[in-house]
Write an enzyme that holds these catalytic residues in place. Structure first.
Site, PDB file in Angstrom:
ATOM      1  N   ASP A   1       0.852  -1.189   0.000  1.00  7.69           N
ATOM      2  CA  ASP A   1       0.000   0.000   0.000  1.00  7.69           C
ATOM      3  C   ASP A   1       0.891   1.245   0.000  1.00  7.69           C
ATOM      4  OD1 ASP A   1      -2.486   1.507   0.429  1.00  7.69           O
ATOM      5  OD2 ASP A   1      -1.706   1.820   2.446  1.00  7.69           O
TER       6      ASP A   1
ATOM      7  N   ASP B   1      -1.556  -0.684   6.004  1.00 11.80           N
ATOM      8  CA  ASP B   1      -1.619   0.023   7.283  1.00 11.80           C
ATOM      9  C   ASP B   1      -3.015   0.057   7.885  1.00 11.80           C
ATOM     10  OD1 ASP B   1      -2.588   1.893   5.279  1.00 11.80           O
ATOM     11  OD2 ASP B   1      -2.424   3.444   6.828  1.00 11.80           O
TER      12      ASP B   1
END
Length: 241
Positions: free
Chosen positions: A21, A195
């Site tokens: 990500d 995250d």
């Protein structure tokens, strides 16, 4: 607990590739969001929004971010209005807001953002382990690619897919499955590094193992409350494994 080196090493040993990500995982982009949104709100004649509020709205794509910001500032400014009236105003303002936001975000992209400590070293370790890498983010591709270049991270990735690359965004599993296809790997052997719950939910639904960094956004919720295979204080944990 942060995962042990042995547990992380075992995950990496079973991986043929990794998906990483962007916002909150590799780069802290809150400053860019705050600047672009502040300028957009000024263009629309609306009051500003606090950075702490923006932080909780990041992660589900720019469309969701803009609607959340507009709804928040309109609610603050027009508390007596019914929710349905606020929603109608949000949708009426959205086209102008999107045009303004795109203009301002592209102008500031990367200028108020910083790469998290250990990111480059962690990506280097993954590459040394022979893993092809893809960056998969809900940020529009036209924002993601220049940001990676600006931070010197673009050379690590074989593929970069933004939130507009596929029909649906994370937490839907489709982007992960499509990214696995591009990497030429199976989901079960493709590690997702993110995250937030968006990354974890998408990975679980796709069948990918997933680890989460502990310093990202996650919509204001404790990241260790999210179902994942492990948690990293920094991507340099990968170098030790």
């Amino acid at each position: 607990m942060v995962m042990t080196h042995n547990a992380l090493a075992a995950l990496l040993a079973r991986a043929d590739a990794a998906i990483v990500d962007l916002d909150g995982t590799m780069v802290d982009t809150l400053g860019d969001f705050v600047q672009a949104l502040g300028r957009m709100l000024h263009d629309l004649g609306l009051p500003p929004i606090a950075p702490a509020q923006v932080e909780h709205m990041v992660g589900k794509g720019s469309e969701h971010l803009l609607r959340s910001v507009l709804k928040h500032v309109l609610n603050q400014a027009e508390q007596a209005q019914a929710a349905i009236e606020i929603e109608a105003k949000v949708e009426a303002l959205y086209p102008r807001a999107w045009e303004s936001y795109q203009h301002h975000y592209l102008a500031v992209n990367g200028q108020y953002a910083r790469t998290y400590a250990g990111v480059a070293e962690g990506l280097q370790a993954l590459r040394r382990a022979g893993l092809p890498l893809a960056c998969l983010t809900n940020k529009p591709t036209s924002f993601a690619r220049p940001l990676l270049r600006a931070k010197g991270l673009d050379g690590f990735f074989d593929h970069v897919f933004g939130g507009d690359a596929f029909e649906r965004k994370k937490p839907d599993p489709l982007p992960l499955l499509k990214t696995c296809q591009a990497l030429g790997t199976t989901a079960a052997r493709t590690l997702m590094i993110g995250d937030s719950s968006n990354d974890a939910l998408a990975a679980r639904a796709a069948g990918c193992p997933v680890v989460l960094v502990t310093y990202g956004y996650n919509h204001g919720q404790p990241v260790r409350s999210v179902d994942a295979d492990g948690y990293l204080d920094a991507l340099t944990d990968i170098t030790a494994a």
